[in-house]
Design a protein around this motif. Structure first.
Motif, PDB file in Angstrom:
ATOM      1  N   SER A   7       0.840  -1.204   0.000  1.00 30.50           N
ATOM      2  CA  SER A   7       0.000   0.000   0.000  1.00 30.50           C
ATOM      3  C   SER A   7       0.870   1.247   0.000  1.00 30.50           C
ATOM      4  O   SER A   7       1.825   1.358   0.768  1.00 30.50           O
ATOM      5  CB  SER A   7      -0.914  -0.004   1.230  1.00 30.50           C
ATOM      6  OG  SER A   7      -1.587   1.224   1.349  1.00 30.50           O
ATOM      7  N   GLN A  19      -0.599   4.116   0.581  1.00 28.65           N
ATOM      8  CA  GLN A  19      -1.251   4.929   1.615  1.00 28.65           C
ATOM      9  C   GLN A  19      -0.719   4.608   3.001  1.00 28.65           C
ATOM     10  O   GLN A  19      -0.559   5.496   3.834  1.00 28.65           O
ATOM     11  CB  GLN A  19      -2.770   4.685   1.570  1.00 28.65           C
ATOM     12  CG  GLN A  19      -3.568   5.525   2.556  1.00 28.65           C
ATOM     13  CD  GLN A  19      -5.060   5.246   2.425  1.00 28.65           C
ATOM     14  OE1 GLN A  19      -5.490   4.509   1.534  1.00 28.65           O
ATOM     15  NE2 GLN A  19      -5.840   5.849   3.306  1.00 28.65           N
ATOM     16  N   GLU A  37     -10.787  -4.316   2.880  1.00 27.48           N
ATOM     17  CA  GLU A  37      -9.479  -3.664   2.861  1.00 27.48           C
ATOM     18  C   GLU A  37      -9.405  -2.555   3.912  1.00 27.48           C
ATOM     19  O   GLU A  37      -8.372  -2.355   4.550  1.00 27.48           O
ATOM     20  CB  GLU A  37      -9.198  -3.083   1.463  1.00 27.48           C
ATOM     21  CG  GLU A  37      -7.801  -2.477   1.341  1.00 27.48           C
ATOM     22  CD  GLU A  37      -7.509  -1.982  -0.067  1.00 27.48           C
ATOM     23  OE1 GLU A  37      -6.388  -1.502  -0.305  1.00 27.48           O
ATOM     24  OE2 GLU A  37      -8.412  -2.072  -0.926  1.00 27.48           O
ATOM     25  N   MET A  87      -6.683  -2.510   6.874  1.00 32.86           N
ATOM     26  CA  MET A  87      -5.774  -1.373   6.964  1.00 32.86           C
ATOM     27  C   MET A  87      -5.856  -0.710   8.334  1.00 32.86           C
ATOM     28  O   MET A  87      -4.840  -0.263   8.891  1.00 32.86           O
ATOM     29  CB  MET A  87      -6.102  -0.356   5.859  1.00 32.86           C
ATOM     30  CG  MET A  87      -5.124   0.809   5.780  1.00 32.86           C
ATOM     31  SD  MET A  87      -5.469   1.920   4.405  1.00 32.86           S
ATOM     32  CE  MET A  87      -5.098   0.848   3.010  1.00 32.86           C
ATOM     33  N   TYR A 134      -4.429 -10.262   3.593  1.00 30.23           N
ATOM     34  CA  TYR A 134      -3.787  -9.005   3.957  1.00 30.23           C
ATOM     35  C   TYR A 134      -2.658  -9.310   4.935  1.00 30.23           C
ATOM     36  O   TYR A 134      -2.797 -10.181   5.819  1.00 30.23           O
ATOM     37  CB  TYR A 134      -4.787  -8.053   4.597  1.00 30.23           C
ATOM     38  CG  TYR A 134      -5.925  -7.676   3.671  1.00 30.23           C
ATOM     39  CD1 TYR A 134      -5.691  -6.901   2.545  1.00 30.23           C
ATOM     40  CD2 TYR A 134      -7.228  -8.098   3.933  1.00 30.23           C
ATOM     41  CE1 TYR A 134      -6.734  -6.554   1.684  1.00 30.23           C
ATOM     42  CE2 TYR A 134      -8.274  -7.764   3.086  1.00 30.23           C
ATOM     43  CZ  TYR A 134      -8.017  -6.988   1.973  1.00 30.23           C
ATOM     44  OH  TYR A 134      -9.040  -6.656   1.121  1.00 30.23           O
TER      45      TYR A 134
END
Length: 412
Positions: free
Chosen positions: A37, A39, A78, A82, A55
């Motif tokens: 990622s 982000q 997701e 996250m 994940y």
């Protein structure tokens, strides 16, 4: 810290997010690729040739990079994954180690073990009646509370949930009393160094409202009660004497029925086992006469001794009979104590004096008993009003110059 530590943190954060199942993450086929990622660095998505997607989170711990699985993409979104990864990375960055926290927690006892320890250390200082009462609350409400929880895991929300449950099962009074015992237990845990100071989770629990006991006997009701007692004086003389002494002194039932000759010192009763500790009860002429007329039994210390049962007298049956005959339906024996305080207050005795007569530690306790009858209050108000009107004179009477007669006030 190692990968197992990081996996433990992930498991805890999944639990915080109320996610109990993460799906199958082991035994996958050959790895296809990992997409990290942009982000949130350290958070990635791992794709397998079989089509499975999971994940993962990667963090540097003690100079080494550790990678662990968060969960299956079929179970977690997701955004959820996250959010978990963000908290995991933060905890790894500050160096949190769940193993160290568990090791520290093991030094704090389980609630059930601490309950046994508290009882063993503190209960020897309690009176017999207190030990019996507290034992019932322990058995019914405290023993089963906070099962499997360590003492420092119990939070205010846990106590509030337990308090509400006890209120439903045992009633408001039982919940209040149980919570008082729990609060004392937690205070001792702080005093003994088991919990940090100011961490008592029961401090902010709002107690149930108590039922206000404002029932007390009027002069006419006392006369009817006296006549009813006289009817039983021949058949139950010792019981009647005990009941009459209770009325004349305002003592608690146990203080009279458990009275021993060693506690009778002339015109005084030196009570050694009162609810609030040792105290002195001064006897008036009528009360002292009752004591003097009672027979003493050899080898028996009780003042009010029942030869039939070979125990102290029990006033339950007598009180039930005389109460019905006097038309005092619903009046309790303890209401006689209320009446003693109320009539003393109605005759201008001060609250500190009444409290001393009743054996109260605090004036606030006395104020709860000292309810004035409406009659004396109305009479006192009338006397004060008449006195003020007489001092002002008839031409300045409050009856003539009121707010409804503004011209008299402005132009007189």
């Amino acid at each position: 810290m190692n990968a197992l530590t990081l996996q433990t943190i992930v498991t805890e954060e999944l639990g915080t997010a109320r996610i109990g199942t993460v799906g199958k993450t082991k035994g996958d086929s050959k790895l296809r690729r990992i997409v990290w990622s942009r982000q949130l660095p350290g958070f990635g998505t791992r794709y397998y040739a079989s089509g499975r997607t999971i994940y993962i989170v990667q963090a540097a711990m003690q100079g080494r990079t550790r990678t662990v699985t968060i969960g299956n993409a079929k179970i977690l979104s997701e955004a959820q994954a996250m959010d978990v990864a963000r908290r995991v990375l933060l905890r790894a960055q500050v160096g949190q180690n769940p193993a160290e926290r568990r090791k520290k927690r093991r030094k704090v006892p389980l609630y059930s073990d601490y309950l046994d320890t508290y009882w063993r250390k503190v209960s020897p200082t309690w009176k017999t009646s207190t030990l019996h009462t507290h034992g019932l609350y322990r058995q019914n409400y405290l023993q089963s509370a906070f099962a499997g929880m360590f003492l420092d895991e119990i939070e205010q929300s846990d106590v509030q949930e337990w308090f509400n449950r006890v209120t439903e099962v045992g009633g408001p009074g039982a919940a209040n009393r149980s919570c008082e015992i729990l609060r004392a237990m937690m205070n001792k845990a702080e005093e003994w160094g088991i919990k940090p100071e100011g961490s008592n989770p029961s401090t902010s629990i709002r107690m149930n409202k108590r039922r206000k006991c404002e029932r007390f006997l009027s002069d006419q009701e006392f006369r009817r009660l006296g006549a009813a007692i006289d009817k039983h004086r021949r058949s139950r003389p010792v019981h009647c004497a005990a009941l009459q002494l209770l009325i004349l002194t305002g003592c608690r039932r146990s203080e009279i029925t458990g009275l021993t000759w060693s506690e009778v010192k002339g015109r005084r009763l030196l009570l050694t086992d009162s609810k609030t500790g040792p105290r002195t009860v001064w006897l008036g002429e009528a009360a002292w006469t009752i004591i003097k007329c009672l027979p003493r039994h050899k080898r028996r210390p009780e003042v009010f001794y029942n030869p039939k049962t070979r125990k102290s007298v029990d006033l339950t049956c007598l009180w039930r009979d005389v109460r019905e005959e006097a038309g005092l339906h619903g009046v309790r024996l303890h209401d006689l104590r209320h009446s003693f305080a109320s009539h003393a207050a109605a005759r201008s005795e001060t609250l500190p004096m009444i409290g001393k007569l009743l054996g109260h530690r605090h004036v606030t306790t006395t104020a709860r008993y000292a309810h004035l009858d409406d009659g004396p209050v109305i009479e006192a108000g009338q006397r004060i009003g008449d006195l003020i009107e007489e001092m002002m004179g008839s031409n300045r009477s409050l009856n003539h110059n009121t707010m409804c007669d503004r011209s008299a006030l402005l132009y007189d």
